[in-house]
Design a protein around this motif. Structure first.
Motif, short mmCIF file in Angstrom:
data_model
loop_
_atom_site.label_atom_id
_atom_site.label_comp_id
_atom_site.label_asym_id
_atom_site.label_seq_id
_atom_site.Cartn_x
_atom_site.Cartn_y
_atom_site.Cartn_z
N ILE A 1 98.43 -1.28 16.81
CA ILE A 1 98.39 0.06 17.40
C ILE A 1 98.19 1.09 16.30
CG2 ILE A 1 99.62 1.78 18.78
CD1 ILE A 1 101.17 -0.48 20.09
N GLY A 2 97.13 1.87 16.39
CA GLY A 2 96.85 2.89 15.39
C GLY A 2 97.82 4.06 15.52
N VAL A 3 98.37 4.49 14.38
CA VAL A 3 99.31 5.61 14.33
C VAL A 3 98.86 6.59 13.24
CG1 VAL A 3 101.23 4.20 15.16
CG2 VAL A 3 100.87 4.44 12.69
N ILE A 4 99.56 7.70 13.15
CA ILE A 4 99.15 8.75 12.21
C ILE A 4 99.47 8.36 10.77
CG2 ILE A 4 99.56 11.16 11.55
CD1 ILE A 4 99.95 11.71 14.59
N SER A 5 100.71 7.99 10.52
CA SER A 5 101.10 7.57 9.17
C SER A 5 102.42 6.81 9.26
CB SER A 5 101.25 8.76 8.22
OG SER A 5 102.42 9.51 8.56
N ALA A 6 102.79 6.16 8.15
CA ALA A 6 104.02 5.38 8.13
C ALA A 6 105.27 6.26 8.16
CB ALA A 6 104.05 4.49 6.89
N LEU B 1 107.64 0.75 16.89
CA LEU B 1 108.86 -0.05 16.74
C LEU B 1 109.77 0.12 17.94
CD1 LEU B 1 109.61 0.67 12.95
CD2 LEU B 1 108.15 -1.10 13.98
N TYR B 2 109.81 1.34 18.49
CA TYR B 2 110.62 1.61 19.68
C TYR B 2 110.06 0.84 20.89
CZ TYR B 2 113.06 4.29 23.30
OH TYR B 2 113.84 4.67 24.37
N ILE B 3 108.74 0.84 21.04
CA ILE B 3 108.10 0.09 22.11
C ILE B 3 108.46 -1.39 22.01
CG2 ILE B 3 105.87 -0.70 23.02
CD1 ILE B 3 104.71 2.01 22.17
N ASN B 4 108.40 -1.94 20.80
CA ASN B 4 108.76 -3.34 20.60
C ASN B 4 110.17 -3.63 21.09
OD1 ASN B 4 106.28 -3.86 19.44
ND2 ASN B 4 107.02 -3.72 17.32
N GLN B 5 111.09 -2.74 20.75
CA GLN B 5 112.49 -2.93 21.12
C GLN B 5 112.68 -2.80 22.64
OE1 GLN B 5 114.94 -0.56 22.21
NE2 GLN B 5 116.64 -2.01 22.06
N LYS B 6 112.03 -1.83 23.24
CA LYS B 6 112.22 -1.57 24.66
C LYS B 6 111.52 -2.60 25.55
CE LYS B 6 114.97 1.90 25.01
NZ LYS B 6 116.25 1.77 25.73
N LEU B 7 110.35 -3.03 25.15
CA LEU B 7 109.55 -3.91 25.99
C LEU B 7 109.67 -5.38 25.59
CD1 LEU B 7 106.27 -1.84 26.47
CD2 LEU B 7 108.37 -1.80 27.81
N GLY B 8 110.37 -5.64 24.48
CA GLY B 8 110.53 -7.02 24.04
C GLY B 8 109.23 -7.65 23.58
N ILE B 9 108.40 -6.85 22.90
CA ILE B 9 107.13 -7.35 22.39
C ILE B 9 107.10 -7.17 20.87
CG2 ILE B 9 105.95 -6.81 24.55
CD1 ILE B 9 104.72 -4.36 23.14
N THR B 10 106.01 -7.61 20.27
CA THR B 10 105.83 -7.43 18.82
C THR B 10 104.43 -6.88 18.58
OG1 THR B 10 107.28 -9.30 18.37
CG2 THR B 10 105.94 -8.50 16.55
N ALA B 11 104.34 -5.56 18.52
CA ALA B 11 103.08 -4.90 18.17
C ALA B 11 103.19 -4.40 16.74
CB ALA B 11 102.81 -3.75 19.13
N GLU B 12 102.05 -4.24 16.10
CA GLU B 12 102.02 -3.82 14.69
C GLU B 12 101.48 -2.39 14.56
OE1 GLU B 12 99.66 -4.83 10.50
OE2 GLU B 12 99.31 -6.05 12.31
N PRO B 13 102.27 -1.47 13.98
CA PRO B 13 101.73 -0.13 13.73
C PRO B 13 100.79 -0.14 12.53
CG PRO B 13 104.00 -0.29 12.93
CD PRO B 13 103.67 -1.60 13.58
#
Length: 338
Positions: free
Chosen positions: A147-152, A161-173
């Motif tokens: 997932i493209g984001v603005i900066s670290a 990271l919040y999406i990963n925790q809430k949805l139980g997935i592992t996406a990479e920013p």
């Protein structure tokens, strides 16, 4: 003809001079009042050319004379993009401005003497978009994707990271930068999805380029605030008049933008050179969540800031055992009555 004594002439002249001076004497209180209304000259960290929730407020306040009418003469400097940048601004002598809500609480938790004094932005407008013709159809399909984001250091990184925790997935920013950079990266296959809070991204749904896969307000805590006014402890203590006027002016501008979307769209076009339909989409998206009460998405500023802090902790930006007293982060005395 009888000649008037010189003493009478002298007395008459003196009387006229005294009478003539009365209006000036009567104006003294007004002059003193005008002096007391002299503009505060200061630097405010609120300028950000990419995000409408910053630049529209700055531009509308200048164009409509709202800053000046509130006794303010600010010099706008770039807003902080992270808690680290916020600390650097404060260290340089800047004492007030706009910033993403998370950065104030993170800075305060690290010992920086700063507080949130108002929240003019309620629920987040941030969303996750994917290519319209791509295979990702639901938020769960983001598992294992980039997932493209603005900066670290930007809140967009924490969002993944919040999406990963809430949805139980592992996406990479993946840090990409601006919205246009993210769109190009999506087309090039460098990322599978992108984060954006800008209303301009919505026009790319209409054009068939993007699909909205997750409005982040659906999973964020409630009540909530995304963008706030901050001020340093010493400014609050030593110059509450300036802080109060800055809050009042900002909330007046917010109310004006909500009541005049056509005007806001014109300002958007002037600043960004965007097409009219892009401006109208951006303003409509923004106006849905602007909060003239200064309390975020609810009626309680502290609760909105607490909701944002829950997002910070759940995203892993702060340790799970972190303890922040919200009452130490928030100052509510400058808010208008409900």
């Amino acid at each position: 003809m009888r000649v008037q004594p010189k003493s009478w002439i002298f007395s008459t002249v003196v009387s006229l001079l005294i009478a003539g001076s009365c209006p000036l004497l009567a104006q003294t209180p007004q002059l003193q009042q005008a002096a007391s209304m002299a503009s505060h000259q200061f630097k405010a960290a609120a300028e950000q050319g990419s995000f409408e929730w910053f630049f529209l407020l700055v531009d509308a306040g200048n164009d409509r004379g709202i800053w000046a009418r509130n006794g303010l003469n600010p010099e706008f400097v770039p807003a902080a993009g992270s808690s680290v940048q916020l600390k650097s601004l404060i260290d340089s002598g800047i004492k007030i401005g706009f910033v993403n809500a998370a950065e104030v609480t993170l800075a305060r938790s690290s010992g920086v003497p700063v507080k949130t004094v108002a929240a003019y932005f309620g629920e987040t407008t941030a969303r996750i978009f994917v290519a319209a013709n791509g295979p990702i159809k639901t938020a769960k399909d983001l598992n294992g994707k980039r997932i493209g984001v603005i900066s670290a250091t930007h809140t967009s990184y924490r969002t993944v990271l919040y999406i990963n925790q809430k949805l139980g997935i592992t996406a990479e920013p993946v840090s990409i930068g601006t919205l246009s950079n993210n769109i190009e990266a999506l087309k090039a296959g460098q990322i599978d999805a992108l984060y954006s809070a800008e209303g301009a991204a919505l026009t790319l749904i209409d054009s068939g380029d993007l699909r909205l896969v997750l409005p982040l307000a659906d999973i964020y805590p409630k009540p909530y605030t995304a963008v706030v006014i901050w001020a340093t402890d010493d400014l609050i203590e030593k110059n509450p008049d300036l802080v109060g006027k800055f809050v009042n002016a900002t909330l007046e501008i917010v109310g004006y933008l909500k009541a005049n979307p056509g005007y806001a769209s014109q300002l958007y076009v002037q600043r960004t050179k965007a097409a009219k339909d892009v401006a109208e989409k951006a303003v409509a998206s923004l106006n849905r969540i602007l909060a003239p009460s200064g309390r975020g998405s609810g009626n309680d500023l502290a609760a909105a800031v607490a909701g944002n802090w829950r997002f910070i902790v759940d995203s892993g930006a702060a340790p799970a055992n972190s303890f922040v007293k919200i009452e130490d982060v928030v100052e509510t005395r400058f808010l208008p009555p409900l």
